[in-house]
Design an enzyme around this catalytic site. Sequence first.
Site, PDB file in Angstrom:
ATOM      1  N   HIS A   1      76.127  61.906  83.058  1.00 32.01           N
ATOM      2  CA  HIS A   1      75.493  63.191  83.345  1.00 32.01           C
ATOM      3  C   HIS A   1      74.547  63.123  84.539  1.00 32.01           C
ATOM      4  CE1 HIS A   1      75.777  63.504  78.703  1.00 32.01           C
ATOM      5  NE2 HIS A   1      76.884  63.967  79.241  1.00 32.01           N
TER       6      HIS A   1
ATOM      7  N   LYS B   1      65.193  59.565  85.886  1.00 32.71           N
ATOM      8  CA  LYS B   1      65.034  59.280  84.459  1.00 32.71           C
ATOM      9  C   LYS B   1      64.532  57.855  84.293  1.00 32.71           C
ATOM     10  CE  LYS B   1      69.182  61.926  83.209  1.00 32.71           C
ATOM     11  NZ  LYS B   1      70.507  61.850  82.566  1.00 32.71           N
TER      12      LYS B   1
ATOM     13  N   TYR C   1      63.866  59.002  76.834  1.00 34.52           N
ATOM     14  CA  TYR C   1      63.833  59.015  78.296  1.00 34.52           C
ATOM     15  C   TYR C   1      63.095  60.224  78.847  1.00 34.52           C
ATOM     16  CZ  TYR C   1      68.205  61.710  77.665  1.00 34.52           C
ATOM     17  OH  TYR C   1      69.151  62.610  77.263  1.00 34.52           O
TER      18      TYR C   1
ATOM     19  N   ASP D   1      82.021  65.616  77.205  1.00 36.71           N
ATOM     20  CA  ASP D   1      82.093  64.431  78.069  1.00 36.71           C
ATOM     21  C   ASP D   1      83.528  64.031  78.377  1.00 36.71           C
ATOM     22  OD1 ASP D   1      79.359  64.327  78.333  1.00 36.71           O
ATOM     23  OD2 ASP D   1      79.072  62.747  76.839  1.00 36.71           O
TER      24      ASP D   1
END
Length: 183
Positions: free
Chosen positions: A62, A72, A132, A168
């Site tokens: 992603h 991130k 995260y 996904d």
Amino acid sequence: MRFTETALTGAYLIDPEPHGDDRGFFARMLCVDELAAHGLGMDIVQVNISYSAEAGTLRGLHYQAPPHAEAKMIRCTRGAIFDVMVDLRPDSPTYRQWVGTECSAENRRLAYVPEGCAHGFLTLTSDTEVLYPVTARYTPRAERGLRYDDPALAIDWPAPIRVVSDKDRAWPLCPLTTPTNRL
């Protein structure tokens, strides 16, 4: 904090340096001054947690398109993951390359994913949690992805992939033809 450059420009692995005594230890997980000393920024606007019940669960790959691109800082707080970053920055010398590393509750390793890189992970244990912080708010219209099994990426996942979301599985293949890297 110990910073290790990866094969991707601007992507780092960060290992805490515990300071211990008879109670246990203390370590920094995030320090904006230490990040800045390595040319990295982390103006956190959101913190996410991901839980996966089964080993072999794949999440990703992603990213968010500009102007909503995000950096991130990945940390596995329970279990273990194989964490992957793919460089999608056309001006980067590592454009179209990937790196992967194991992050676990045991090794406490963090992965810094810079803006412009896709990110995903494969759980190596059941009951895995990943925490995260990110530098941009989730913006559905900016959401993008790459197929985890894209032959052009040739990511060497270290364990069988058993669980993948329909979303996904549906990301498009990308026209990547350059060599790939693994850390």
